[in-house]
Design a protein around this motif. Sequence first.
Motif, mmCIF file in Angstrom:
data_model
loop_
_atom_site.group_PDB
_atom_site.id
_atom_site.type_symbol
_atom_site.label_atom_id
_atom_site.label_comp_id
_atom_site.label_asym_id
_atom_site.label_seq_id
_atom_site.Cartn_x
_atom_site.Cartn_y
_atom_site.Cartn_z
ATOM 1 N N PRO A 105 32.340 30.689 4.857
ATOM 2 C CA PRO A 105 33.131 31.860 5.427
ATOM 3 C C PRO A 105 32.979 32.283 7.119
ATOM 4 N N GLN A 106 31.874 31.642 7.639
ATOM 5 C CA GLN A 106 31.723 31.767 8.899
ATOM 6 C C GLN A 106 32.171 30.618 9.778
ATOM 7 N N LEU A 107 32.618 29.689 9.080
ATOM 8 C CA LEU A 107 32.998 28.421 9.995
ATOM 9 C C LEU A 107 34.124 28.674 11.319
ATOM 10 N N LYS A 108 33.840 28.230 12.308
ATOM 11 C CA LYS A 108 34.858 28.497 13.543
ATOM 12 C C LYS A 108 35.420 27.287 14.122
ATOM 13 N N ASN A 109 34.771 26.256 13.925
ATOM 14 C CA ASN A 109 35.203 25.089 14.296
ATOM 15 C C ASN A 109 35.135 23.881 13.349
ATOM 16 N N GLY A 136 40.186 10.958 0.773
ATOM 17 C CA GLY A 136 40.016 12.021 -0.097
ATOM 18 C C GLY A 136 40.684 13.409 0.197
ATOM 19 N N GLU A 137 40.765 14.090 -0.765
ATOM 20 C CA GLU A 137 41.197 15.446 -0.610
ATOM 21 C C GLU A 137 40.289 16.552 -0.353
ATOM 22 N N HIS A 138 40.577 17.517 0.552
ATOM 23 C CA HIS A 138 39.806 18.439 1.130
ATOM 24 C C HIS A 138 40.275 19.863 0.801
ATOM 25 N N LEU A 139 39.314 20.816 0.045
ATOM 26 C CA LEU A 139 39.501 21.892 -0.237
ATOM 27 C C LEU A 139 38.786 22.755 0.488
ATOM 28 N N ILE A 140 39.309 23.610 1.536
ATOM 29 C CA ILE A 140 38.742 24.351 2.733
ATOM 30 C C ILE A 140 38.987 25.632 2.361
ATOM 31 N N SER A 141 37.655 26.383 2.416
ATOM 32 C CA SER A 141 37.699 27.973 2.103
ATOM 33 C C SER A 141 36.922 28.328 3.564
ATOM 34 N N ALA A 142 37.700 28.824 4.687
ATOM 35 C CA ALA A 142 37.204 29.018 6.010
ATOM 36 C C ALA A 142 38.118 30.062 6.639
ATOM 37 N N PRO A 143 38.045 31.240 6.082
ATOM 38 C CA PRO A 143 38.969 32.249 6.717
ATOM 39 C C PRO A 143 38.671 32.767 8.274
ATOM 40 N N SER A 144 37.503 32.350 8.881
ATOM 41 C CA SER A 144 37.052 32.611 10.207
ATOM 42 C C SER A 144 37.640 31.638 11.029
ATOM 43 N N LEU A 145 38.133 30.427 10.414
ATOM 44 C CA LEU A 145 38.300 29.317 11.292
ATOM 45 C C LEU A 145 39.376 29.580 12.494
ATOM 46 N N GLY A 146 38.823 29.033 13.864
ATOM 47 C CA GLY A 146 39.619 29.419 14.878
ATOM 48 C C GLY A 146 40.048 28.026 15.395
ATOM 49 N N PHE A 147 39.571 26.992 15.424
ATOM 50 C CA PHE A 147 39.887 25.427 15.838
ATOM 51 C C PHE A 147 39.620 24.589 14.820
ATOM 52 N N LEU A 148 40.830 23.833 14.656
ATOM 53 C CA LEU A 148 41.066 22.767 13.793
ATOM 54 C C LEU A 148 41.417 21.591 14.576
ATOM 55 N N SER A 154 42.448 33.718 11.390
ATOM 56 C CA SER A 154 41.864 33.714 12.738
ATOM 57 C C SER A 154 41.959 32.640 13.577
ATOM 58 N N LEU A 155 43.225 31.667 13.196
ATOM 59 C CA LEU A 155 43.238 30.184 13.765
ATOM 60 C C LEU A 155 43.861 30.591 15.269
ATOM 61 N N GLU A 156 43.305 29.967 16.229
ATOM 62 C CA GLU A 156 43.921 30.074 17.622
ATOM 63 C C GLU A 156 44.475 28.680 18.029
ATOM 64 N N LYS A 157 43.940 27.508 17.641
ATOM 65 C CA LYS A 157 44.277 26.272 18.303
ATOM 66 C C LYS A 157 44.196 25.195 17.006
ATOM 67 N N LEU A 167 49.293 26.666 8.554
ATOM 68 C CA LEU A 167 48.718 26.892 9.977
ATOM 69 C C LEU A 167 49.479 27.793 10.743
ATOM 70 N N HIS A 168 50.173 28.502 9.977
ATOM 71 C CA HIS A 168 51.549 29.310 10.451
ATOM 72 C C HIS A 168 50.869 30.294 11.585
ATOM 73 N N THR A 169 49.535 30.838 11.422
ATOM 74 C CA THR A 169 48.968 31.828 12.415
ATOM 75 C C THR A 169 48.560 31.185 13.813
ATOM 76 N N VAL A 170 48.507 29.995 13.957
ATOM 77 C CA VAL A 170 48.009 29.286 15.244
ATOM 78 C C VAL A 170 48.961 29.652 16.540
ATOM 79 N N LYS A 171 47.989 29.751 17.619
ATOM 80 C CA LYS A 171 48.710 30.187 18.876
ATOM 81 C C LYS A 171 48.879 28.934 19.661
ATOM 82 N N PHE A 172 48.147 27.870 19.646
ATOM 83 C CA PHE A 172 48.178 26.597 20.322
ATOM 84 C C PHE A 172 48.258 25.404 19.462
ATOM 85 N N LEU A 173 49.281 24.722 19.685
ATOM 86 C CA LEU A 173 49.349 23.631 18.408
ATOM 87 C C LEU A 173 49.799 22.375 19.233
#
Length: 301
Positions: free
Chosen positions: A189-193, A201-213, A230-233, A256-262
């Motif tokens: 829940p606190q993952l930022k990066n 393999g497949e990855h199921l991610i629960s990271a509502p605080s993610l800011g960078f991918l 919270s995704l920025e980049k 990734l529709h909330t991203v600001k820098f892609l």
Amino acid sequence: MWTSTPCLNLSSDDFRNLARFMDIVLYVLLRVNNQTQVHSVHLSFSGKETSVFYKSLMNDDLLRNVQQLTFTFTSFPSKTTFPDLSHFNCKSLNHLTMAGCSNSCMISLKSSFSLPSLTTLYLDFINLYDHNIDKDTGLFCKCANLMTLTIRTCKMMGSKGFSISHPRLSNLTLVDVNSNGNVVNVDAPQLKNLTVINCIGEHLISAPSLGFLHYNAYTPSLLFTDGLPSLEKANLCIYKPFMGDAPKIVCLLRQLHTVKFLTLNLGIIELLSSYMTVKSKKPSPFTNLKSLNGLPESAFG
């Protein structure tokens, strides 16, 4: 002089046999701890592991002041299992590195360890086993303050997939990880990066605080289960994508529709340009987008 140094780097390659190396390591740690505070210890091994040595080394009295500890396994018989670490509870340790040397010489790690001060964990060429009982019994669950986890060139195994669940984890890097066809579940829940590069393999991610991918793959296999408010980049690279990948890429981009820098690799842009000409065009989901860049695959590392 050596009894006054705060950083130790000892390799079994400098000794005539592993037994002599083990004796010297224990001797040095005992002597140094009586003279000064040791902050960093790097031990490099080759040969057949000895569980008695590990059990002695994991004694908190030997490592009571150590803040950074590195194990490098330079040569070991195949199918070597690292001894039970469940009683390893060095209270001062904040940085731990465990690294093997190749795919044919990988140490297996099956037990969790209790390191209350650990903030950074780096694993390379390690077989990781998840017993899949519940999220409170995973390999990393007893490291309450873990914030940065890097897993490189490892195999993740478990009868029900592999789970990385941690309430305080802030930075997660997965590189060349093989989950053997199982799903990797990340609950942070606190993952930022988040960085995922060339993982199978497949990855199921629960990271509502993610800011960078940062995501590099040959085919998209990420699914974010709780959205990304919270995704920025985001940097996204799919190597040599073909038309069959287009629906998956579109699905990932919509997540990734909330991203600001892609940033996308040019292969994605070229593929989607052709794909969208034969599909009904829909409005762009990127309502917050401020910058879009296209780069060649080589620029993504």
